[in-house]
Design a protein around this motif. Sequence first.
Motif, short mmCIF file in Angstrom:
data_model
loop_
_atom_site.label_atom_id
_atom_site.label_comp_id
_atom_site.label_asym_id
_atom_site.label_seq_id
_atom_site.Cartn_x
_atom_site.Cartn_y
_atom_site.Cartn_z
N MET A 50 0.85 -1.19 -0.10
CA MET A 50 0.08 -0.03 -0.15
C MET A 50 0.78 1.41 0.06
SD MET A 50 -2.84 1.15 2.87
CE MET A 50 -3.80 -0.24 2.56
N SER A 51 1.79 1.23 0.98
CA SER A 51 2.97 2.46 0.83
C SER A 51 3.58 2.64 -0.46
CB SER A 51 3.81 2.26 2.04
OG SER A 51 3.13 2.14 3.23
N ALA A 52 4.02 1.69 -1.13
CA ALA A 52 4.81 1.61 -2.38
C ALA A 52 3.75 2.26 -3.23
CB ALA A 52 5.25 0.45 -3.01
N LEU A 53 2.44 1.61 -3.47
CA LEU A 53 1.56 2.23 -4.42
C LEU A 53 1.36 3.64 -4.18
CD1 LEU A 53 -0.72 -0.81 -4.75
CD2 LEU A 53 0.74 0.08 -6.34
N LEU A 54 1.07 4.30 -3.06
CA LEU A 54 0.74 5.55 -2.84
C LEU A 54 1.77 6.72 -3.10
CD1 LEU A 54 -1.10 5.23 0.79
CD2 LEU A 54 -2.07 5.76 -1.48
N ALA A 55 3.16 5.88 -2.62
CA ALA A 55 4.35 6.97 -3.24
C ALA A 55 4.33 7.00 -4.67
CB ALA A 55 5.54 5.99 -2.40
N ALA A 56 4.25 5.86 -5.32
CA ALA A 56 4.25 5.91 -6.80
C ALA A 56 3.26 6.87 -7.37
CB ALA A 56 3.97 4.65 -7.32
N VAL A 57 2.11 6.51 -6.92
CA VAL A 57 1.03 7.57 -7.40
C VAL A 57 1.44 8.96 -6.97
CG1 VAL A 57 -1.38 8.13 -7.21
CG2 VAL A 57 -0.73 5.71 -7.70
N HIS A 58 1.66 9.34 -5.92
CA HIS A 58 2.13 10.60 -5.62
C HIS A 58 3.34 11.23 -6.62
CE1 HIS A 58 4.27 13.56 -3.41
NE2 HIS A 58 3.06 14.20 -2.86
N GLU A 59 4.49 10.38 -6.76
CA GLU A 59 5.01 10.85 -7.63
C GLU A 59 4.96 11.11 -8.90
OE1 GLU A 59 9.32 11.90 -8.66
OE2 GLU A 59 8.37 11.61 -6.57
N ARG A 60 3.91 10.29 -9.47
CA ARG A 60 3.55 10.40 -10.83
C ARG A 60 2.58 11.76 -10.88
NH1 ARG A 60 -1.74 7.21 -12.67
NH2 ARG A 60 -2.52 8.63 -11.27
N THR A 61 1.71 11.87 -10.10
CA THR A 61 0.78 13.03 -9.75
C THR A 61 1.69 14.45 -9.68
OG1 THR A 61 -0.78 11.54 -8.96
CG2 THR A 61 -1.07 14.31 -8.64
N SER A 62 2.70 14.51 -8.92
CA SER A 62 3.57 15.59 -8.57
C SER A 62 4.32 15.89 -9.85
CB SER A 62 4.44 15.29 -7.46
OG SER A 62 3.60 15.15 -6.24
N THR A 63 5.07 14.74 -10.67
CA THR A 63 6.08 15.31 -11.63
C THR A 63 5.79 14.71 -13.05
OG1 THR A 63 7.45 13.13 -11.31
CG2 THR A 63 7.88 14.83 -9.73
N GLY A 64 4.69 13.93 -13.03
CA GLY A 64 4.29 13.09 -14.34
C GLY A 64 5.44 12.41 -14.72
N LYS A 65 6.24 11.89 -13.83
CA LYS A 65 7.21 10.79 -14.32
C LYS A 65 7.30 9.75 -13.18
CE LYS A 65 10.35 14.53 -16.17
NZ LYS A 65 11.44 15.08 -16.04
N GLY A 66 7.73 8.77 -13.63
CA GLY A 66 8.16 7.53 -12.73
C GLY A 66 9.45 7.71 -12.02
N ARG A 67 9.75 6.94 -11.08
CA ARG A 67 11.12 6.96 -10.42
C ARG A 67 11.32 5.71 -9.81
NH1 ARG A 67 12.27 11.00 -5.87
NH2 ARG A 67 13.85 9.34 -5.48
N HIS A 68 12.63 5.32 -9.29
CA HIS A 68 12.79 4.13 -8.81
C HIS A 68 12.47 4.71 -7.07
CE1 HIS A 68 15.50 1.63 -5.73
NE2 HIS A 68 15.21 0.98 -6.56
N LEU A 69 11.79 3.54 -6.50
CA LEU A 69 11.40 3.80 -5.08
C LEU A 69 12.01 2.68 -4.16
CD1 LEU A 69 7.48 4.33 -5.46
CD2 LEU A 69 9.40 6.12 -4.87
N ASP A 70 12.58 2.85 -3.02
CA ASP A 70 13.40 2.11 -2.20
C ASP A 70 12.36 1.73 -1.11
OD1 ASP A 70 14.78 0.33 -0.64
OD2 ASP A 70 16.59 1.96 -0.38
N VAL A 71 11.74 0.72 -1.03
CA VAL A 71 10.44 0.42 -0.21
C VAL A 71 10.92 -0.71 0.78
CG1 VAL A 71 8.18 -0.48 0.19
CG2 VAL A 71 8.73 1.00 -1.94
#
Length: 223
Positions: free
Chosen positions: A52-73
């Motif tokens: 859940m935390s990983a998905l929320l972080a990924a969606v937040h990053e996409r919404t904020s920057t319009g890009k993906g990124r590597h997440l260290d979960v």
Amino acid sequence: MSGFGQSGPLAGEPGHDVTYAAHAGVVALSGTSGGPPAWGPGVPVADLCAAMSALLAAVHERTSTGKGRHLDVSIRDCLSHWLNARLGPFHHAGLTALDDQRAMALERPGYHTFTCVDGTAIAIGAIEDHFFGRLVRTLGLAEWAEPRWSAYRAREEAVDGINAAVAAALATRDATTVLAEPAGAGVPVARVLPPLEAVEASGRTVDHPTAGPLLPFPVAMPS
């Protein structure tokens, strides 16, 4: 996603849900007050928490920057984050000893599971003052209906006596009576449902070709 993240002393260490939870400080608060720690939620909460935390972080990053990124979960760190719900009350009450922390987390007045005379397990959640007042009145517990117990802080200090009184009252009533009386007065009361019965009662199952009836995404969203 990994057990302990990509860096740090535990990076690369093997683990599983129960060991992540042990490292996170969650297992220490589990079990029964006064007894040994016992890990038994029945579902892999560490894995699910991290997902859940990983998905929320990924969606937040996409919404904020319009890009993906590597997440260290880190699974451990995600579950540790959920300790915040307990750390605040511990700090406010000045609790530093584990036994005191476990007692606060596990033993709450009017908030427990109880057994009716017919053997049915009942869960009651009467922490708030108004819920507690309704509970003791419907169960005929005059001693605990006195004004001095109207504040939660006072009830905290009498948790053993309160829960013993509630348990004794429910031990003389069947589940039908308990569910009708306190619930009818607006007290949160529920029968403890086994998993398959709970799934069926939800009325929201979908059939999976190999896993059988499963529950769909829980949030109702407009189509």
